[in-house]
Write a protein that holds these residues in place. Sequence first.
Motif, PDB file in Angstrom:
ATOM      1  N   GLU A 179       1.824   6.628  -6.753  1.00  0.00           N
ATOM      2  CA  GLU A 179       0.875   7.700  -7.049  1.00  0.00           C
ATOM      3  C   GLU A 179       1.493   9.083  -6.848  1.00  0.00           C
ATOM      4  N   MET A 180       2.316   9.191  -5.758  1.00  0.00           N
ATOM      5  CA  MET A 180       3.015  10.467  -5.534  1.00  0.00           C
ATOM      6  C   MET A 180       3.968  10.782  -6.679  1.00  0.00           C
ATOM      7  N   GLN A 212       2.373   1.664  -3.377  1.00  0.00           N
ATOM      8  CA  GLN A 212       1.367   2.196  -4.296  1.00  0.00           C
ATOM      9  C   GLN A 212       1.192   3.695  -4.101  1.00  0.00           C
ATOM     10  N   LYS A 213       1.202   4.098  -2.787  1.00  0.00           N
ATOM     11  CA  LYS A 213       1.098   5.535  -2.505  1.00  0.00           C
ATOM     12  C   LYS A 213       2.284   6.296  -3.092  1.00  0.00           C
ATOM     13  N   ASP A 214       3.499   5.694  -2.923  1.00  0.00           N
ATOM     14  CA  ASP A 214       4.695   6.342  -3.483  1.00  0.00           C
ATOM     15  C   ASP A 214       4.608   6.451  -5.005  1.00  0.00           C
ATOM     16  N   TYR A 216       0.826  -1.203   0.000  1.00  0.00           N
ATOM     17  CA  TYR A 216       0.000   0.000   0.000  1.00  0.00           C
ATOM     18  C   TYR A 216       0.868   1.264   0.000  1.00  0.00           C
ATOM     19  N   LEU A 217       1.944   1.217   0.837  1.00  0.00           N
ATOM     20  CA  LEU A 217       2.859   2.373   0.863  1.00  0.00           C
ATOM     21  C   LEU A 217       3.557   2.565  -0.484  1.00  0.00           C
TER      22      LEU A 217
END
Length: 671
Positions: A594-595, A590-592, A587-588
């Motif tokens: 997206e960032m 994926q967040k990175d 999840y982290l």
Amino acid sequence: MDQFKTLYYDYCKTYNVEPNEIILGEIQKISNEDNQTKIFNLSSLNIPEEQYTVLGKLFSHDSLYTSIHLNDCNLSSQALQAFLHGLVTNTTCRKLELKGNSIHGAGTEALAKVLRKNQTLQSLRLEWNQIGSMDSPAFSSFCDALSVNKSLIELDLRNNDISHVGGSELAAALKRNVTLRVLDLRWNNIGLVGSRALLAACQSNSTLNELNLTGNNAPDDIMENINNALAKNTEKRQIHFGHSQNMAILARQVQNIHTEKDRQITSVLKRVSLQEQAMLKANKSLAEKVKKLQETINDQQLGFNAISAKNALLEADLTVATQQYNDAENEIKKMKIEKDHLIHQIRREYQQEKDGLLNIQEKFQRDLNENLEIQRRLNEKVHDLERKNETLQTTIYELRETITINDRDHHLKISSLDDENQRLKLKHKENLKDYELSSTRNIQRLKESYETTQQNLKEQITKLETIRTTLEREVNSLKSIISTQKLNHEEILQHEKFRLKNEGEKRQHELEDRLRSLITTKEQLESHYNQLLISNRDFQQKINFQSVEIETLKRQFESVQTVNLRKDTEILENREKLKTEYEKKLYLIQKDIEMNEQLKDRIKQLENTLKNQHNDGRNIMRKLETRITDLQAILHQRDQEISRLKRDEEKRLQFLRTAMLDYIGRGTKTN
């Protein structure tokens, strides 16, 4: 294209430089182009300085690109020198654009070296640089190289801080240059002296067709004379081009006629040779027949006494053969006569065609003589116009001399009148006291009015000059502000690109490290799980082997089973924990990601804003250029108003002089 790409990789290896993706993409474009004009375009792109050394070496062996564009690349002097060093030996590039790169000093020297040694470059665009700043010796070497260059046709030197000294050096180079046709010198500071030198160069140069001097403070009469000289050059070039075309057409026609005649003669000679070969074959066959007949005759003479009846038959055959031989000889004679007739006919036709060609050549010679006569008449007209110009200049000089003589006579008359006035004053002192008082009052009044008008005019002139200086300062300040804004924007753009690139690379390295750590933990867990499975299998085997002792070892089995269950629960709990941790890490990640995509979008937005700012800057520059032209037009109008006021003042002074002279003359008459 593949060879060019491999050569680029080889040079990158030799100079320890990483290949640039932008340059590789530009090299890849050439495979999708079918036209003959291959353009290498890196305009407004930020390329590292060491890449230009590789590009210089690459273009020294280039045979693909005919046009190179490096506009607004903010090139340093070292990068420009390294790149231009390769273009010295280039034999393919015909157009080079280096606009907006602040070229000066060593860069100008490198350009001079290219112009001196490269003989294939035809168009050079150097707009918005500083080639002529501060009258540096580099610009002198640039002008010397231009004077010996024999390939350049078009040269753009707009906005390059060229002063009147640089204009004079360019004029000296144009006097020796024989190939340049278009020269753009707009928005420099050539002035009166430089424009006069360029006028003299245009009058002596016969190849230059277009010279643009807008925004150089050049007088209108000099601009008109330059345009007239260039119009004469274009007219001469058109006449010479038409003459060369006519001569080429004539040469082609004569060549076609000669080839046609040669073809006809060769065809006739081939036919004659074929006929001669046929005759030779017939003669050979007849000779063989005669030989055979002679052999038969000899055989028959040997057996003449035995076979007399056959002798008569052989004599008859011999007479027939001789008759055939005579017929063949007659045919050969006829063929010889036809051959001579054909040769005579071919010679007669060749002579007729030769006479026709001579007539055509005489006709073309007459046309050429008529064209030369027309050119001679035009030259005579030019000489007549020059003589008329000289006569007009002499008349102007004579008129000036007559004006000076009249002024001298006028001064003499005034002095004589003053002497006469003194004499009359001495003679009639008492009678002229009142007159002197009145005349002095009038003269004083006139002097005061003259001084007041002169003072007003001086004040107006000073005001206009202050307005002009303020406008020039505003123009210079606007230019400096625009240049500083441009440099600041480019520095901000480079800084932001570098920062975003570093952040993206750091974030990418961090994500790669996280992925590696997760992969290693996953592999460790899988190996641990496999080991546990192996141990479980071993336990099961032991249980199967010891099935006989189940009853005796029930308690041990139950304890082992409880241990296995506890271990299984621990394994399941560990698996669940690892699964949750892995999902959190995914999840982290994926967040990175997206960032990172958001950062990419932001980079695109910043690039779009920078492009918009660049376009806005260009629009502002265009507006400022139009404003400068408007201000120059206003200054021109103000200068015209000042000249008109001066003319009016001169007329007023002339009127006052005539009034004073009339007044003095009336006073003397009354006395």
